[in-house]
Design a protein around this motif. Structure first.
Motif, PDB file in Angstrom:
ATOM      1  N   ALA A   5     -10.235 -17.165  -4.327  1.00 47.39           N
ATOM      2  CA  ALA A   5     -11.612 -16.700  -4.151  1.00 47.39           C
ATOM      3  C   ALA A   5     -12.285 -17.319  -2.938  1.00 47.39           C
ATOM      4  CB  ALA A   5     -12.421 -17.007  -5.410  1.00 47.39           C
ATOM      5  N   SER A   6     -11.857 -18.530  -2.549  1.00 43.72           N
ATOM      6  CA  SER A   6     -12.487 -19.196  -1.416  1.00 43.72           C
ATOM      7  C   SER A   6     -11.444 -19.984  -0.640  1.00 43.72           C
ATOM      8  CB  SER A   6     -13.592 -20.144  -1.893  1.00 43.72           C
ATOM      9  OG  SER A   6     -13.028 -21.266  -2.536  1.00 43.72           O
TER      10      SER A   6
ATOM     11  N   HIS B 213      -7.180 -15.434   1.107  1.00 44.06           N
ATOM     12  CA  HIS B 213      -7.693 -14.201   0.496  1.00 44.06           C
ATOM     13  C   HIS B 213      -6.554 -13.243   0.153  1.00 44.06           C
ATOM     14  CE1 HIS B 213     -10.475 -10.942  -0.353  1.00 44.06           C
ATOM     15  NE2 HIS B 213      -9.770 -10.166   0.449  1.00 44.06           N
TER      16      HIS B 213
ATOM     17  N   SER C 270     -10.756 -23.421  -2.343  1.00 43.35           N
ATOM     18  CA  SER C 270      -9.867 -23.414  -3.508  1.00 43.35           C
ATOM     19  C   SER C 270      -8.420 -23.202  -3.079  1.00 43.35           C
ATOM     20  CB  SER C 270     -10.291 -22.328  -4.504  1.00 43.35           C
ATOM     21  OG  SER C 270     -10.187 -21.038  -3.928  1.00 43.35           O
TER      22      SER C 270
ATOM     23  N   ASP D 188      -7.868 -10.709  -8.547  1.00 42.13           N
ATOM     24  CA  ASP D 188      -8.445 -11.789  -9.347  1.00 42.13           C
ATOM     25  C   ASP D 188      -8.036 -11.566 -10.802  1.00 42.13           C
ATOM     26  OD1 ASP D 188      -9.893 -13.865 -10.344  1.00 42.13           O
ATOM     27  OD2 ASP D 188     -11.843 -12.856 -10.199  1.00 42.13           O
TER      28      ASP D 188
END
Length: 312
Positions: A287-288, A282, A291, A225
């Motif tokens: 993050a999801s 991932h 998204s 991230d």
């Protein structure tokens, strides 16, 4: 009956030439009558078509009175357009004839000046060259075709089929177009545009440049991230300086470059693994799953599932 004239220029691409000939010639109306008369026209008696020579039954006079003119792609798209062809196309346009191009046929059509100021497309590999050669055009490399009313342009190869079916639907409605699509073993409308077929290579960075090590690090850390501050910290510079260097050396911003790299890696994983979409999202740093799906579709024009069905 609607007359379609297909213009065979020197070094015409046979696939682009045959697509409108086959699609329009086989179109039938509900009562069984043919929907189109097709003429193949050329400036000279014999045309170089690469693997063979072509003798067209019509000269440029065949463009006169046609309802639609198709300009297929050619082997050398930036080759000069002869004055006779230019004048014939411009004269047809003045008479209100619909004119369409397939693949890099956008180049000779643009050379007439008829596309100036219009949104157009072509094969994605040639989009940059088209924009550089004709700066007055608004080149969209992500779509299968663009319909400006009188003037239409399509992307490469099979997108010519999409364009032909679109024109049949304009002329005779969806039922006739759907029947033509079945004959061509094509969906009447394909999901997404040509963005899904584009290989988004990273912008080349010269060896020894300031960003070479940083870009390698980013490729190795796609799953992390990462924020703009994280990337600037790794580079040992301020975010403002980082953004300036990225724009100078890659033509984009650090985060845009990172998103593009993540999607390219996701495309590779969708093509080569059976991992779930959630797992792949991932793996490449989203993050999801939501998204990831949103970003993937914005970039390629299709969902991850559709991309996998197409390319796996």
């Amino acid at each position: 009956m609607h007359t379609v004239a297909v213009l065979a220029l020197d070094q015409v691409i046979p696939f682009d030439l045959s697509t409108p000939v086959e699609v329009f010639s086989r179109t039938r109306l509900p009562d069984g009558r043919p929907g189109y008369q097709v003429r193949v026209c050329a400036e000279r008696e014999e045309i170089d078509a690469g693997a063979f020579a072509l003798r067209a039954p019509w000269g440029l006079e065949g463009l006169q009175g046609a309802d639609t003119i198709i300009v297929p792609g050619v082997g050398e798209p930036t080759a000069p357009l002869s004055p006779a062809v230019r004048d014939a196309l411009r004269s047809a346009a003045t008479d209100g004839t619909r004119i369409a191009s397939i693949c890099v046929g956008t180049f000779p059509l643009a050379a007439t000046g008829l596309l100036d100021g219009l949104r157009v497309t072509t094969h994605w590999r040639a989009a940059g060259l088209l924009a550089a050669t004709f700066p007055t055009l608004d080149v969209d490399p992500d779509v299968l075709y663009v319909d400006n009313g009188q003037f239409l342009t399509s992307a490469g190869a099979a997108a010519g089929l999409d364009l032909c079916l679109h024109m049949i639907r304009r002329d005779y409605g969806s039922a006739v177009a759907a029947d033509s699509a079945r004959l061509s073993v094509m969906p009447l409308e394909r999901e997404g545009g040509q963005a899904q077929f584009i290989v988004h290579d990273h912008t080349p960075t010269p060896q020894g440049s300031e960003l070479e090590a940083l870009l390698s690090w980013l490729r190795e850390n796609l799953a992390r991230d990462l924020t703009l501050a994280d990337i600037a910290g790794r580079a040992g510079t301020s975010t403002r300086t980082l953004i300036r260097r990225f724009r100078d050396q890659t033509g984009t911003t650090p985060l845009q470059w990172l998103h593009r790299a993540r999607i390219r890696q996701a495309q590779h994983l969708l093509e080569t693994t059976e991992h779930s979409v959630e797992r792949i999202g991932h793996q490449v740093g989203f993050a999801s799953p939501t998204s990831f799906r949103d970003r993937f579709k914005r970039t390629t024009g299709v969902s991850p599932q559709t991309y996998r069905r197409t390319f796996a």
